[in-house]
Write a protein that holds these residues in place. Sequence first.
Motif, PDB file in Angstrom:
ATOM      1  N   TYR A 588       0.850  -1.191   0.000  1.00  9.38           N
ATOM      2  CA  TYR A 588       0.000   0.000   0.000  1.00  9.38           C
ATOM      3  C   TYR A 588       0.886   1.242   0.000  1.00  9.38           C
ATOM      4  N   ASP A 589       0.416   2.296  -0.643  1.00 13.08           N
ATOM      5  CA  ASP A 589       1.201   3.531  -0.698  1.00 13.08           C
ATOM      6  C   ASP A 589       1.414   4.129   0.689  1.00 13.08           C
ATOM      7  N   ARG A 590       0.475   3.913   1.597  1.00 14.31           N
ATOM      8  CA  ARG A 590       0.546   4.549   2.921  1.00 14.31           C
ATOM      9  C   ARG A 590       1.103   3.618   4.002  1.00 14.31           C
ATOM     10  N   ASN A 591       1.929   2.653   3.611  1.00 12.07           N
ATOM     11  CA  ASN A 591       2.598   1.771   4.573  1.00 12.07           C
ATOM     12  C   ASN A 591       1.623   1.019   5.472  1.00 12.07           C
ATOM     13  N   THR A 592       0.535   0.558   4.889  1.00 10.92           N
ATOM     14  CA  THR A 592      -0.437  -0.255   5.617  1.00 10.92           C
ATOM     15  C   THR A 592      -0.104  -1.727   5.435  1.00 10.92           C
ATOM     16  N   SER A 593      -0.381  -2.523   6.443  1.00 12.80           N
ATOM     17  CA  SER A 593      -0.092  -3.953   6.360  1.00 12.80           C
ATOM     18  C   SER A 593      -0.927  -4.616   5.270  1.00 12.80           C
ATOM     19  N   LEU A 594      -0.280  -5.511   4.522  1.00  2.30           N
ATOM     20  CA  LEU A 594      -0.990  -6.298   3.520  1.00  2.30           C
ATOM     21  C   LEU A 594      -1.862  -7.363   4.165  1.00  2.30           C
ATOM     22  N   GLY A 595      -1.583  -7.696   5.388  1.00  2.00           N
ATOM     23  CA  GLY A 595      -2.324  -8.752   6.076  1.00  2.00           C
ATOM     24  C   GLY A 595      -1.389  -9.830   6.571  1.00  2.00           C
ATOM     25  N   GLN A 596      -1.815 -10.518   7.596  1.00  2.00           N
ATOM     26  CA  GLN A 596      -1.005 -11.552   8.208  1.00  2.00           C
ATOM     27  C   GLN A 596      -0.563 -12.585   7.166  1.00  2.00           C
ATOM     28  N   GLY A 597       0.755 -12.874   7.153  1.00  2.00           N
ATOM     29  CA  GLY A 597       1.295 -13.907   6.282  1.00  2.00           C
ATOM     30  C   GLY A 597       1.622 -13.457   4.868  1.00  2.00           C
ATOM     31  N   GLU A 598       1.411 -12.187   4.556  1.00  2.00           N
ATOM     32  CA  GLU A 598       1.674 -11.709   3.185  1.00  2.00           C
ATOM     33  C   GLU A 598       3.156 -11.353   3.035  1.00  2.00           C
ATOM     34  N   THR A 599       3.957 -12.395   2.978  1.00  2.00           N
ATOM     35  CA  THR A 599       5.401 -12.234   2.801  1.00  2.00           C
ATOM     36  C   THR A 599       5.735 -12.021   1.323  1.00  2.00           C
ATOM     37  N   GLY A 600       7.008 -11.770   1.078  1.00  2.00           N
ATOM     38  CA  GLY A 600       7.446 -11.688  -0.309  1.00  2.00           C
ATOM     39  C   GLY A 600       7.223 -12.995  -1.041  1.00  2.00           C
ATOM     40  N   GLY A 601       7.419 -14.127  -0.321  1.00  2.00           N
ATOM     41  CA  GLY A 601       7.199 -15.424  -0.942  1.00  2.00           C
ATOM     42  C   GLY A 601       5.734 -15.687  -1.230  1.00  2.00           C
ATOM     43  N   GLN A 602       4.838 -15.154  -0.393  1.00  2.00           N
ATOM     44  CA  GLN A 602       3.406 -15.398  -0.558  1.00  2.00           C
ATOM     45  C   GLN A 602       2.769 -14.426  -1.556  1.00  2.00           C
ATOM     46  N   ALA A 603       3.112 -13.136  -1.480  1.00  2.00           N
ATOM     47  CA  ALA A 603       2.415 -12.127  -2.282  1.00  2.00           C
ATOM     48  C   ALA A 603       3.140 -11.778  -3.577  1.00  2.00           C
ATOM     49  N   ALA A 604       4.482 -11.734  -3.544  1.00  2.00           N
ATOM     50  CA  ALA A 604       5.227 -11.226  -4.705  1.00  2.00           C
ATOM     51  C   ALA A 604       5.798 -12.325  -5.598  1.00  2.00           C
ATOM     52  N   ALA A 605       6.309 -13.398  -5.011  1.00  2.00           N
ATOM     53  CA  ALA A 605       6.935 -14.449  -5.821  1.00  2.00           C
ATOM     54  C   ALA A 605       5.970 -15.062  -6.839  1.00  2.00           C
ATOM     55  N   PRO A 606       4.690 -15.311  -6.487  1.00  2.00           N
ATOM     56  CA  PRO A 606       3.768 -15.848  -7.499  1.00  2.00           C
ATOM     57  C   PRO A 606       3.530 -14.878  -8.657  1.00  2.00           C
ATOM     58  N   VAL A 607       3.581 -13.585  -8.397  1.00  2.00           N
ATOM     59  CA  VAL A 607       3.428 -12.592  -9.472  1.00  2.00           C
ATOM     60  C   VAL A 607       4.604 -12.699 -10.440  1.00  2.00           C
ATOM     61  N   TRP A 608       5.797 -12.823  -9.883  1.00  2.00           N
ATOM     62  CA  TRP A 608       7.002 -12.984 -10.719  1.00  2.00           C
ATOM     63  C   TRP A 608       6.898 -14.248 -11.566  1.00  2.00           C
ATOM     64  N   LYS A 609       6.473 -15.337 -10.954  1.00  2.00           N
ATOM     65  CA  LYS A 609       6.353 -16.598 -11.681  1.00  2.00           C
ATOM     66  C   LYS A 609       5.298 -16.488 -12.783  1.00  2.00           C
ATOM     67  N   ASN A 610       4.162 -15.898 -12.464  1.00  2.00           N
ATOM     68  CA  ASN A 610       3.096 -15.693 -13.452  1.00  2.00           C
ATOM     69  C   ASN A 610       3.632 -14.921 -14.654  1.00  2.00           C
ATOM     70  N   PHE A 611       4.359 -13.839 -14.385  1.00  2.00           N
ATOM     71  CA  PHE A 611       4.934 -13.025 -15.459  1.00  2.00           C
ATOM     72  C   PHE A 611       5.910 -13.844 -16.299  1.00  2.00           C
ATOM     73  N   MET A 612       6.817 -14.553 -15.642  1.00  2.00           N
ATOM     74  CA  MET A 612       7.813 -15.320 -16.373  1.00  2.00           C
ATOM     75  C   MET A 612       7.185 -16.444 -17.198  1.00  2.00           C
ATOM     76  N   GLN A 613       6.141 -17.067 -16.673  1.00  2.00           N
ATOM     77  CA  GLN A 613       5.461 -18.114 -17.432  1.00  2.00           C
ATOM     78  C   GLN A 613       4.865 -17.550 -18.724  1.00  2.00           C
ATOM     79  N   GLN A 614       4.301 -16.338 -18.636  1.00  2.00           N
ATOM     80  CA  GLN A 614       3.739 -15.720 -19.831  1.00  2.00           C
ATOM     81  C   GLN A 614       4.820 -15.352 -20.838  1.00  2.00           C
ATOM     82  N   THR A 615       5.989 -14.954 -20.342  1.00  2.00           N
ATOM     83  CA  THR A 615       7.069 -14.606 -21.273  1.00  2.00           C
ATOM     84  C   THR A 615       7.572 -15.841 -22.010  1.00  2.00           C
ATOM     85  N   LEU A 616       7.532 -16.983 -21.332  1.00  2.00           N
ATOM     86  CA  LEU A 616       7.974 -18.214 -21.986  1.00  2.00           C
ATOM     87  C   LEU A 616       7.042 -18.617 -23.119  1.00  2.00           C
ATOM     88  N   LYS A 617       5.765 -18.250 -23.000  1.00  2.00           N
ATOM     89  CA  LYS A 617       4.811 -18.587 -24.053  1.00  2.00           C
ATOM     90  C   LYS A 617       5.044 -17.764 -25.312  1.00  2.00           C
TER      91      LYS A 617
END
Length: 617
Positions: A588-617
């Motif tokens: 969030y722009d205002r430094n609000t918590s994303l929610g319990q358990g929203e780590t980089g591995g949980q929230a951001a890594a799947p986005v990276w994987k999704n993007f990379m999978q599309q680039t492979l196609k």
Amino acid sequence: MFLSTKPSAKTELLPEPPPFRGWVLDQSHLTKILLYTAGMVTLLIGMVLAWFMGLPDIRSIDDYRPQVATLILDRNNRPIDSIAKEFRMVIPYAEMPPLLPQAFVAAEDSRFWEHTGLDLWSIIRAAFNNLRAGRRSQGGSTITQQVTRALLLTREKTYLRKIAEAVLSFRLEHVLSKEDILAIYLNEIYLGEGAYGVEAAARTYFGKKASQLTLADISILAGLPQSPTNYSPLRQPEAARARQRYVLNRMAEDGIITVDAARTAFDQGLQLAGDWRKSINGYFAHYVRNQLLTRYSETDLYQKGLTVATTVDSDLQQAAAHAILDGVAKVVGRHPQQATPQGALVALDTASGRIRAMIGGVDFNENQYNRTLQANRQPGSAFKPLLYAAALEKGISPGSVLNDTPLSLPSGNGQSWQPRNFKNEYHRSLPLTEALVHSSNVVAVRLLQQTGLDNLTLLAQKMGVTAPLQPDLTLALGASPVSILEMTAAYTAFANQGMYHAPVGITRISDRDGRVTPWPQSSGRQVISAQTAAWLNGALTQVVRRGTGKNAAGIPGASGKTGTTDNYVDAWFIGSTPDLTAGVWIGYDRNTSLGQGETGGQAAAPVWKNFMQQTLK
């Protein structure tokens, strides 16, 4: 005592005026009148001449230099956006399909090729029809008059303006060819949806160049000048179709096309394309604009007709936008009571630093703040690879084993600082590779104590980090805010044998006269040794396979690192393949918590994987 009213002998009376016998025009009066009249006439002539001198002086088609758009192309020379006050792209008459000017003439000024700027018959006919309708339903202006109206400085409806319009119309007809007048008209006229001229309108409505327009397309455009809003095919398709029928009938009546051709074109319907200026390119276009302003003035961007070839890939832009929207939607799905967070993704060519994709937020139309560039956020553990690189460069052995037990340090205010591992999990001791794989915080702090703050700061600067870094041990844990773009660029060195290239988004620029100017490219510099880079790339590969970045696994050759800040405010993942390095941030722009358990591995890594999978196609 009374005064006598009888004058004394010594009293002198004022002489009586002579009786009035009429006004006599003597030589003195005549001279004054003539001088006064001559002065007034001279002043009036001077004012008229000055006014005429102020009219636009168009002596050739080369004198027509309107405001034009700066066009932004992707790496495959496809247009993706523009920078413009008036979205206009000037094209010569010779590049227009023959039916295009003919359609506008048939619809707007059928006697264009015969009259000399003014068409008295059209004026009389329009006046008669307006009187019969009881309102102004028709105009009698010729195309030449419409050109003069567009070129004059004001649009006030006065007799003086009408005189100026007539004068300039006659002047244009005598100094320009009919084709040149038409070229100015077809490049100048407003055709709705922010498009000025037929080239801009062709791209806006049909997603193609004017030279590629069909008869059906042309007849839609030729119907717009009367009322671009009321006849817009995007907003008023039925009215646009009715106007199209009128244009096609006029062309058939004038013998420009056959009746069968008109019917075939009308039966094709509206074949519109989505606006190529998609909002997903807005963040990158804003970045390009700021880059251009380092070498050009703002006026240049609206006058020189620049075409900017860039490094971005339209397909990767689509993939990045889709991945970000999907990622933030999943965060909301896990925490439905919260507002939608923001996200950013930037992808660079690993070997050159060229920007392939840049998405600075969820919706550019709603918020133009580019989080890949303008937002400095705490990277958390995503900063640790820079620390490990600095340690190895200082001479710390890759085989080192470090203490992974709780740590307490004086904070300088009489209290102690106790960095903790995630979930308070400790392993007593960890080899350097395992410490990075498990993202141990206490190992990172101990490693920075051995490496030294200055060494880490200097290396970060060499790797393109420009933000001021905190001069304390919290730097080991990524507590100092940095740019997403700069952090992603730093990671390219890990997958590129220690070579760092500053991010670049432009390759060359050409102006309206065809002059091409190359844009400076990053030559690259060795910021860490190839051995250090190889070790880090290997360790970051293990992070993806079995560490905190497991949710990014499955991409060939993937390496990367997660980052999470206190209270789950920021979620990061930056990772590389041999060809592409991408950084993802969710928060969030205002430094609000994303929610319990929203780590980089949980929230951001799947986005990276999704993007990379599309680039492979």
